[in-house]
Each structure stands twice: as C-alpha cells, then as structure tokens.
Design a protein around this motif. Structure first.
Motif, PDB file in Angstrom:
ATOM      1  N   ASP A   8       0.820  -1.204   0.000  1.00  0.00           N
ATOM      2  CA  ASP A   8       0.000   0.000   0.000  1.00  0.00           C
ATOM      3  C   ASP A   8       0.858   1.260   0.000  1.00  0.00           C
ATOM      4  N   VAL A   9       1.880   1.286   0.846  1.00  0.00           N
ATOM      5  CA  VAL A   9       2.743   2.462   0.925  1.00  0.00           C
ATOM      6  C   VAL A   9       3.513   2.626  -0.370  1.00  0.00           C
ATOM      7  N   LYS A  10       3.981   1.532  -0.929  1.00  0.00           N
ATOM      8  CA  LYS A  10       4.744   1.598  -2.159  1.00  0.00           C
ATOM      9  C   LYS A  10       3.916   2.242  -3.267  1.00  0.00           C
ATOM     10  N   LYS A  11       2.652   1.858  -3.375  1.00  0.00           N
ATOM     11  CA  LYS A  11       1.793   2.442  -4.403  1.00  0.00           C
ATOM     12  C   LYS A  11       1.627   3.940  -4.185  1.00  0.00           C
ATOM     13  N   SER A  12       1.490   4.349  -2.936  1.00  0.00           N
ATOM     14  CA  SER A  12       1.340   5.781  -2.674  1.00  0.00           C
ATOM     15  C   SER A  12       2.634   6.524  -2.986  1.00  0.00           C
ATOM     16  N   LEU A  13       3.782   5.899  -2.732  1.00  0.00           N
ATOM     17  CA  LEU A  13       5.063   6.531  -3.065  1.00  0.00           C
ATOM     18  C   LEU A  13       5.249   6.669  -4.572  1.00  0.00           C
ATOM     19  N   ILE A  14       4.959   5.609  -5.295  1.00  0.00           N
ATOM     20  CA  ILE A  14       5.133   5.615  -6.749  1.00  0.00           C
ATOM     21  C   ILE A  14       4.344   6.761  -7.376  1.00  0.00           C
ATOM     22  N   ASN A  15       3.202   7.087  -6.789  1.00  0.00           N
ATOM     23  CA  ASN A  15       2.329   8.120  -7.352  1.00  0.00           C
ATOM     24  C   ASN A  15       2.688   9.543  -6.928  1.00  0.00           C
ATOM     25  N   GLU A  16       3.716   9.701  -6.120  1.00  0.00           N
ATOM     26  CA  GLU A  16       4.134  11.057  -5.721  1.00  0.00           C
ATOM     27  C   GLU A  16       4.633  11.812  -6.958  1.00  0.00           C
ATOM     28  N   PRO A  17       4.167  13.030  -7.179  1.00  0.00           N
ATOM     29  CA  PRO A  17       4.555  13.801  -8.376  1.00  0.00           C
ATOM     30  C   PRO A  17       6.059  13.990  -8.542  1.00  0.00           C
ATOM     31  N   PHE A  19       8.441  11.973  -8.150  1.00  0.00           N
ATOM     32  CA  PHE A  19       9.068  10.848  -8.842  1.00  0.00           C
ATOM     33  C   PHE A  19       8.762  10.874 -10.336  1.00  0.00           C
ATOM     34  N   ALA A  20       7.555  11.273 -10.679  1.00  0.00           N
ATOM     35  CA  ALA A  20       7.204  11.392 -12.099  1.00  0.00           C
ATOM     36  C   ALA A  20       8.033  12.488 -12.763  1.00  0.00           C
ATOM     37  N   GLU A  21       8.195  13.611 -12.083  1.00  0.00           N
ATOM     38  CA  GLU A  21       8.986  14.726 -12.626  1.00  0.00           C
ATOM     39  C   GLU A  21      10.441  14.321 -12.829  1.00  0.00           C
ATOM     40  N   LEU A  22      11.015  13.689 -11.820  1.00  0.00           N
ATOM     41  CA  LEU A  22      12.406  13.263 -11.928  1.00  0.00           C
ATOM     42  C   LEU A  22      12.560  12.139 -12.950  1.00  0.00           C
ATOM     43  N   GLY A  23      11.559  11.289 -13.043  1.00  0.00           N
ATOM     44  CA  GLY A  23      11.583  10.229 -14.042  1.00  0.00           C
ATOM     45  C   GLY A  23      11.659  10.792 -15.449  1.00  0.00           C
ATOM     46  N   LYS A  24      10.894  11.841 -15.701  1.00  0.00           N
ATOM     47  CA  LYS A  24      10.949  12.494 -17.020  1.00  0.00           C
ATOM     48  C   LYS A  24      12.327  13.105 -17.253  1.00  0.00           C
ATOM     49  N   LYS A  25      12.852  13.763 -16.246  1.00  0.00           N
ATOM     50  CA  LYS A  25      14.159  14.418 -16.376  1.00  0.00           C
ATOM     51  C   LYS A  25      15.254  13.411 -16.710  1.00  0.00           C
ATOM     52  N   SER A  30       9.420   5.859 -11.978  1.00  0.00           N
ATOM     53  CA  SER A  30       9.341   6.309 -10.585  1.00  0.00           C
ATOM     54  C   SER A  30      10.054   5.324  -9.664  1.00  0.00           C
ATOM     55  N   ALA A  31       9.894   4.039  -9.935  1.00  0.00           N
ATOM     56  CA  ALA A  31      10.558   3.018  -9.108  1.00  0.00           C
ATOM     57  C   ALA A  31      12.076   3.171  -9.183  1.00  0.00           C
ATOM     58  N   GLN A  32      12.599   3.460 -10.374  1.00  0.00           N
ATOM     59  CA  GLN A  32      14.044   3.632 -10.513  1.00  0.00           C
ATOM     60  C   GLN A  32      14.523   4.868  -9.757  1.00  0.00           C
ATOM     61  N   ILE A  33      13.740   5.920  -9.751  1.00  0.00           N
ATOM     62  CA  ILE A  33      14.110   7.128  -8.999  1.00  0.00           C
ATOM     63  C   ILE A  33      14.144   6.796  -7.504  1.00  0.00           C
ATOM     64  N   ILE A  34      13.141   6.068  -7.018  1.00  0.00           N
ATOM     65  CA  ILE A  34      13.093   5.688  -5.603  1.00  0.00           C
ATOM     66  C   ILE A  34      14.304   4.826  -5.244  1.00  0.00           C
ATOM     67  N   GLU A  69      19.606  18.872  -4.120  1.00  0.00           N
ATOM     68  CA  GLU A  69      18.270  19.463  -3.995  1.00  0.00           C
ATOM     69  C   GLU A  69      17.183  18.415  -4.238  1.00  0.00           C
ATOM     70  N   GLU A  70      17.389  17.541  -5.230  1.00  0.00           N
ATOM     71  CA  GLU A  70      16.419  16.483  -5.508  1.00  0.00           C
ATOM     72  C   GLU A  70      16.347  15.487  -4.358  1.00  0.00           C
ATOM     73  N   MET A  71      17.509  15.143  -3.814  1.00  0.00           N
ATOM     74  CA  MET A  71      17.551  14.238  -2.665  1.00  0.00           C
ATOM     75  C   MET A  71      16.772  14.839  -1.489  1.00  0.00           C
ATOM     76  N   ALA A  72      16.955  16.124  -1.250  1.00  0.00           N
ATOM     77  CA  ALA A  72      16.270  16.808  -0.154  1.00  0.00           C
ATOM     78  C   ALA A  72      14.762  16.855  -0.396  1.00  0.00           C
ATOM     79  N   GLU A  73      14.364  17.069  -1.638  1.00  0.00           N
ATOM     80  CA  GLU A  73      12.933  17.104  -1.973  1.00  0.00           C
ATOM     81  C   GLU A  73      12.275  15.749  -1.694  1.00  0.00           C
ATOM     82  N   ILE A  74      12.953  14.679  -2.060  1.00  0.00           N
ATOM     83  CA  ILE A  74      12.425  13.336  -1.798  1.00  0.00           C
ATOM     84  C   ILE A  74      12.378  13.074  -0.292  1.00  0.00           C
ATOM     85  N   ALA A  75      13.392  13.510   0.423  1.00  0.00           N
ATOM     86  CA  ALA A  75      13.441  13.286   1.875  1.00  0.00           C
ATOM     87  C   ALA A  75      12.259  13.947   2.584  1.00  0.00           C
TER      88      ALA A  75
END
Length: 103
Positions: A8-17, A19-25, A30-34, A69-75
């Motif tokens: 359940d938590v994993k699904k909620s994490l994957i959907n965090e915006p 991760f999608a933004e960093l995935g595009k960059k 999203s899983a690879q970013i995590i 900065e990205e690491m801090a945003e995820i934290a």
C-alpha cells in the motif's frame, strides 16, 4: 516476506509527483528514482521480482545521480512510516538462515 502495508505504501510513493517529474528528467521510472534515492542514501537495495526484465530495469539506476536538492525534496516525503514490518518469528527465521551448502 513482505507485508501488505509495504504494498500500500509503495503504491502511494510511486504516485508522488516528484518521482514522475524526476523520471521524465532522467528518462527513468518512478521506481528507478526511488531506488536511486535509496542507493545514494547508502541503503542496500534488493529489488524483487520473478520477471528478469523487471529486475534488470530496477538495477538500471547507476547511469545518473540525483542532485542534493532532488535528494532533499524526496526526503521531505518522509511520513515516519516504516515500509517493512517484521514479526519476531521472522527475525528468528532470518537470524537462523543458512545457505544450503552450510546445512
């Protein structure tokens, strides 16, 4: 063994915006970013799957680095929630595990 709460938590994490933004960059999922965040934090990751292609994808995280900065945003997503909850029986099982050749 992974408990249902992790799923359940994993699904909620994957959907965090973030991760999608960093995935595009970085052209990653999203899983690879995590997973990349975890490795940069110094955590050991063990990607699990029965599908060899999924495992390869999960390990394809060494060709980029997240910025400070990205690491801090995820934290900031930390909700003080453990993703894995072990039981005492599991701890005993883990502590007593030996590979087949040592039995």
């Amino acid at each position: 063994m992974v408990c249902c709460k992790w799923i359940d938590v994993k699904k909620s994490l994957i959907n965090e915006p973030v991760f999608a933004e960093l995935g595009k960059k970085y052209d990653k999922s999203s899983a690879q970013i995590i997973l990349r965040w975890h490795t940069q934090m110094g955590f050991v990751i063990i990607p699990g799957s029965k599908n060899v292609d999924h495992i390869k994808d999960k390990l394809d995280i060494l060709d980029f680095m997240l910025t400070y900065e990205e690491m801090a945003e995820i934290a900031k997503l930390d909700k003080n929630e453990r993703y894995y909850h072990r039981t005492d029986a599991q701890l005993v099982q883990f502590a007593g595990w030996k590979p087949d050749f040592e039995k």
